[in-house]
Design an enzyme around this catalytic site. Structure first.
Site, PDB file in Angstrom:
ATOM      1  N   CYS A  77      29.664  61.663   7.487  1.00 13.72           N
ATOM      2  CA  CYS A  77      29.116  61.019   8.677  1.00 13.72           C
ATOM      3  C   CYS A  77      29.133  62.022   9.829  1.00 13.72           C
ATOM      4  O   CYS A  77      30.171  62.637  10.101  1.00 13.72           O
ATOM      5  CB  CYS A  77      29.976  59.793   9.008  1.00 13.72           C
ATOM      6  SG  CYS A  77      29.747  59.140  10.663  1.00 13.72           S
ATOM      7  N   GLU A  78      28.013  62.195  10.484  1.00 10.08           N
ATOM      8  CA  GLU A  78      27.945  63.174  11.563  1.00 10.08           C
ATOM      9  C   GLU A  78      28.706  62.729  12.807  1.00 10.08           C
ATOM     10  O   GLU A  78      28.974  63.534  13.684  1.00 10.08           O
ATOM     11  CB  GLU A  78      26.500  63.506  11.919  1.00 10.08           C
ATOM     12  CG  GLU A  78      25.740  62.399  12.585  1.00 10.08           C
ATOM     13  CD  GLU A  78      24.302  62.782  12.889  1.00 10.08           C
ATOM     14  OE1 GLU A  78      23.785  62.295  13.905  1.00 10.08           O
ATOM     15  OE2 GLU A  78      23.684  63.547  12.128  1.00 10.08           O
ATOM     16  N   HIS A  79      29.068  61.470  12.895  1.00 12.90           N
ATOM     17  CA  HIS A  79      29.764  60.985  14.084  1.00 12.90           C
ATOM     18  C   HIS A  79      31.264  61.275  14.057  1.00 12.90           C
ATOM     19  O   HIS A  79      31.863  61.524  15.099  1.00 12.90           O
ATOM     20  CB  HIS A  79      29.544  59.475  14.251  1.00 12.90           C
ATOM     21  CG  HIS A  79      28.110  59.125  14.425  1.00 12.90           C
ATOM     22  ND1 HIS A  79      27.533  58.026  13.835  1.00 12.90           N
ATOM     23  CD2 HIS A  79      27.105  59.744  15.100  1.00 12.90           C
ATOM     24  CE1 HIS A  79      26.252  57.979  14.145  1.00 12.90           C
ATOM     25  NE2 HIS A  79      25.971  59.003  14.910  1.00 12.90           N
ATOM     26  N   HIS A  80      31.883  61.220  12.869  1.00 14.59           N
ATOM     27  CA  HIS A  80      33.336  61.405  12.768  1.00 14.59           C
ATOM     28  C   HIS A  80      33.742  62.473  11.746  1.00 14.59           C
ATOM     29  O   HIS A  80      34.928  62.733  11.575  1.00 14.59           O
ATOM     30  CB  HIS A  80      34.009  60.082  12.388  1.00 14.59           C
ATOM     31  CG  HIS A  80      33.732  58.983  13.352  1.00 14.59           C
ATOM     32  ND1 HIS A  80      32.766  58.028  13.133  1.00 14.59           N
ATOM     33  CD2 HIS A  80      34.279  58.701  14.555  1.00 14.59           C
ATOM     34  CE1 HIS A  80      32.737  57.202  14.159  1.00 14.59           C
ATOM     35  NE2 HIS A  80      33.640  57.581  15.029  1.00 14.59           N
ATOM     36  N   HIS A 146      31.520  53.489   4.100  1.00  9.58           N
ATOM     37  CA  HIS A 146      31.760  54.484   5.146  1.00  9.58           C
ATOM     38  C   HIS A 146      33.236  54.515   5.513  1.00  9.58           C
ATOM     39  O   HIS A 146      33.785  53.515   5.974  1.00  9.58           O
ATOM     40  CB  HIS A 146      30.921  54.156   6.385  1.00  9.58           C
ATOM     41  CG  HIS A 146      29.456  54.288   6.144  1.00  9.58           C
ATOM     42  ND1 HIS A 146      28.717  55.298   6.692  1.00  9.58           N
ATOM     43  CD2 HIS A 146      28.596  53.543   5.410  1.00  9.58           C
ATOM     44  CE1 HIS A 146      27.447  55.173   6.306  1.00  9.58           C
ATOM     45  NE2 HIS A 146      27.358  54.116   5.519  1.00  9.58           N
ATOM     46  N   CYS A 148      34.512  55.963   7.960  1.00 14.51           N
ATOM     47  CA  CYS A 148      34.701  55.800   9.403  1.00 14.51           C
ATOM     48  C   CYS A 148      34.879  54.321   9.760  1.00 14.51           C
ATOM     49  O   CYS A 148      35.477  54.002  10.782  1.00 14.51           O
ATOM     50  CB  CYS A 148      33.542  56.424  10.191  1.00 14.51           C
ATOM     51  SG  CYS A 148      31.911  55.786   9.792  1.00 14.51           S
TER      52      CYS A 148
END
Length: 187
Positions: A77-80, A146, A148
């Site tokens: 995941c590019e966010h976390h 996910h 995250c």
């Protein structure tokens, strides 16, 4: 300093920032391991999905649905920078050309080995197949868990996110329903 050494130095810094001692025995090789893991987990940036598909593109008069389902994938995941993983299901209806079945799985692999969001990955897989083969239609369904969501924040274990994208013949409900029935895990 090369890219791997640069990543290793930054990982050592991060270990120190979180209160760890990067020189202790259990962490001494961690920066090297992380740098190698990141190179592997992001190897998709060095691959061209269109070239992958075209490397085994064949003229063929077959014009019924071709489905490759249950393609396992792992992504970040590019966010976390936490993993998400699951299965992709891909269908296309040839319009004079087919590709090697393994190439569909390799395209999923290519896009999943980049920093991602599931929605964009679903779209990218569909777009690559559409561009390379110009089929009568393409449909992609991705189901993923996910970390995250499971390890932090809402901490919801077992939740599955499903995304889909389709073009052409799959705009018809009957064709879409046929694909969804064929990939269904119900007995």
């Amino acid at each position: 300093m090369n890219k791997q050494q640069d990543i290793e130095a930054r990982i050592r810094e991060i270990l120190g920032f979180i209160g760890e001692d990067p020189t202790r025995e259990g962490l001494q090789k961690t920066p090297t391991r992380v740098a190698k893991a990141m190179a592997d987990l992001t190897r998709g940036y060095a691959e061209d999905p269109i070239q992958i598909l075209c490397s085994a593109k064949f003229k063929e008069d077959y014009s019924q649905m071709v489905i490759v389902k249950d393609i396992n994938f792992y992504s970040l995941c590019e966010h976390h920078l936490l993993p998400f993983y699951g299965k992709a299901h891909v269908a296309y209806i040839p319009n004079g050309y087919i590709t090697g079945l393994s190439k569909i799985a390799r395209v999923v692999d290519c896009y999943s080995h980049r920093l991602q969001v599931q929605e964009r990955m679903t779209l990218q897989i569909r777009e690559a197949i559409q561009q390379a083969l110009q089929p009568l239609g393409v449909m992609v369904v991705v189901e993923a868990q996910h970390m995250c969501m499971q390890m932090r924040g809402v901490e919801r274990q077992g939740s599955v996110t499903t995304t889909s994208d389709f073009t052409g013949a799959f705009n018809q409900a009957k064709t879409r329903d046929e694909f969804l029935k064929l990939i269904s895990h119900e007995s």
